[in-house]
Design a protein around this motif. Structure first.
Motif, short mmCIF file in Angstrom:
data_model
loop_
_atom_site.label_atom_id
_atom_site.label_comp_id
_atom_site.label_asym_id
_atom_site.label_seq_id
_atom_site.Cartn_x
_atom_site.Cartn_y
_atom_site.Cartn_z
N VAL A 61 2.74 -4.70 -10.45
CA VAL A 61 4.03 -4.35 -9.83
C VAL A 61 4.46 -5.43 -8.84
N LEU A 62 3.52 -5.92 -8.04
CA LEU A 62 3.86 -6.96 -7.07
C LEU A 62 4.25 -8.27 -7.78
N GLY A 64 11.16 0.97 -10.01
CA GLY A 64 12.51 0.46 -10.26
C GLY A 64 13.29 0.27 -8.97
N ALA A 65 13.22 1.25 -8.07
CA ALA A 65 13.94 1.15 -6.80
C ALA A 65 13.40 -0.02 -5.97
N PHE A 66 12.10 -0.18 -5.96
CA PHE A 66 11.48 -1.27 -5.19
C PHE A 66 11.86 -2.63 -5.75
N ASP A 104 2.71 1.56 10.19
CA ASP A 104 1.54 2.35 9.82
C ASP A 104 1.48 3.70 10.54
N THR A 105 2.16 3.83 11.67
CA THR A 105 2.06 5.08 12.43
C THR A 105 3.35 5.90 12.45
N VAL A 106 4.51 5.26 12.32
CA VAL A 106 5.79 5.97 12.39
C VAL A 106 6.42 6.12 11.02
N SER A 107 6.73 4.98 10.35
CA SER A 107 7.36 5.06 9.04
C SER A 107 7.48 3.68 8.42
N ARG A 108 7.04 3.55 7.17
CA ARG A 108 7.26 2.30 6.43
C ARG A 108 8.74 2.18 6.06
N ILE A 118 5.17 0.55 -1.22
CA ILE A 118 5.06 0.70 -2.67
C ILE A 118 3.62 0.98 -3.09
N THR A 119 2.63 0.39 -2.40
CA THR A 119 1.23 0.60 -2.76
C THR A 119 0.83 2.06 -2.58
N ASP A 120 1.20 2.63 -1.45
CA ASP A 120 0.77 4.00 -1.16
C ASP A 120 1.63 5.05 -1.84
#
Length: 397
Positions: free
Chosen positions: A132-133, A8-10, A66-70, A119-121
């Motif tokens: 969802v997508l 819902g948020a996404f 991918d390394t710090v934050s989505r 959203i996937t992970d």
């Protein structure tokens, strides 16, 4: 956060971003033609220069996600995007508009791939993610329609530059929705040796892409079709103005109506083919959408008057472009892995930007030397080449 709240948020964020982005772009595209007086070659050149900068920053931005934050990659995207959108409404000179558009392009590099990867992970339900997508894509189209009406009405009631600034300010503030509503519970940030880890992530993503003929195929198709869609979309207001829009109302009213109808058609088309945008039907659906784009762009390029040109533009914007984009995103997402998901989507975005730059420069030259209609005819040819590519190739490893 449970899965229902997560989705819902996404979806709500996707809707809100679409409201502001598409409403803003409607007004900004008319603003650059009517108020700033840019030529056809200048309009396409802005897109090409924007694409060069985005191309250079896309993969580093994906590796950052991918390394710090989505989540914080998306927050940074919103802040940069809002700033660029706001700045566009404050200037009219070609160099300053180009600078604002370059910043706008850079802002998208931090969002492309990071949103789908997040959203996937965080959902962690591979059997649900395509649905969802698709739902998010419908929300994006619905939000786009809402934005066209709301921000288009604001531009009509006040001034175009005011509407552009208001939309940009609201986009900036949308970053705070992400901060509050988006959680990052499954993602583990890299705390040490970030440079070496980032380089490893980049190489893993590159290896994944290089070994997959299916991903390379959609990258090539994306390169061609995005070159056509971006250049054609930037030239569309210029073409309709030169063909002679009805003079009984402000041009923004006409463009708002066209965009709204196109989005309604796009929402319906996506719902109809929703079960055919994934799996074995995806290639055929992509080829059909590209073929529809080729026919529509040809009619738009050589239409004798604005009514038939408008009808052709609705077909392109409502069917060809949204369907190919959602199919390519689902296609790549299904063939990548969690640790390089945002990076791989960034490679896909690089294919888009490379198409904008390469095809856009050629089309800008054609527009300058041979005229607007032949430049749009080149866009139609790119749609046709994409359709042929997707029809010709067979499933590979």
């Amino acid at each position: 956060m449970n899965s229902q709240a997560l989705v819902g948020a996404f979806v709500r964020w996707t809707w809100m971003r679409a409201v502001l982005h598409n409403g803003w772009w409607l007004v900004a595209s008319v603003y650059m033609v009517v108020d700033a007086g840019l030529s056809a070659s200048q309009i396409v050149l802005i897109g090409s220069v924007q694409g060069v900068f985005a191309l250079l920053c896309e993969v580093p931005a994906g590796v950052f996600a991918d390394t710090v934050s989505r989540k914080w990659s998306l927050v940074l995207s919103q802040l940069l995007m809002g700033t660029a959108m706001l700045a566009t409404g404050l200037v009219t000179s070609f160099p300053l508009l180009m600078a604002a558009q370059v910043l706008y392009g850079l802002s998208w590099t931090f969002a492309s791939g990071a949103d789908i990867a997040w959203i996937t992970d965080e959902l962690d339900q591979p059997d649900r993610i395509a649905a969802v997508l698709s739902r998010a894509a419908r929300a994006q189209l619905a939000g786009s329609a809402t934005g066209l009406l709301a921000i288009g009405a604001l531009a009509w009631a006040t001034r175009r530059d005011i509407a552009v600034v208001v939309a940009g300010s609201a986009m900036f503030l949308l970053a705070f929705y992400l901060i509050v509503r988006f959680r990052e519970e499954r993602f583990v940030a890299i705390r040490t040796a970030r440079w070496s880890t980032s380089w490893t992530t980049f190489k893993r993503g590159l290896t994944l892409v290089g070994r997959s003929r299916e991903i390379l195929l959609i990258f090539l198709a994306t390169f061609l079709i995005n070159g056509a869609a971006d250049a054609g979309g930037r030239l569309a207001p210029k073409q309709l103005v030169e063909l002679g829009l009805p003079t009984t109302a402000d041009p923004i009213v006409w463009f708002t109506g066209l965009g709204f109808v196109a989005l309604l058609i796009g929402t319906a088309a996506l719902r109809i083919v929703e079960k055919r945008v994934d799996g074995r039907h995806a290639r055929h659906s992509y080829a059909m959408a590209a073929a529809i784009g080729a026919v529509g762009m040809t009619l738009f390029a050589f239409a004798p008057e604005p009514i038939s040109a408008s009808a052709a533009l609705v077909v392109i914007s409502g069917i060809a472009i949204p369907l190919t984009r959602i199919i390519s995103a689902i296609w790549v997402n299904a063939r990548t892995t969690s640790e390089v998901r945002a990076t791989t989507h960034s490679f896909l975005a690089q294919a888009e930007y490379l198409g904008e730059v390469t095809c856009g420069l050629v089309i800008a030259i054609v527009a300058n030397l041979l005229g607007l209609s032949l430049a749009l005819g080149c866009c139609a040819l790119l749609f046709l080449l994409t359709a042929g590519l997707m029809r010709h190739r067979r499933n590979g490893p």
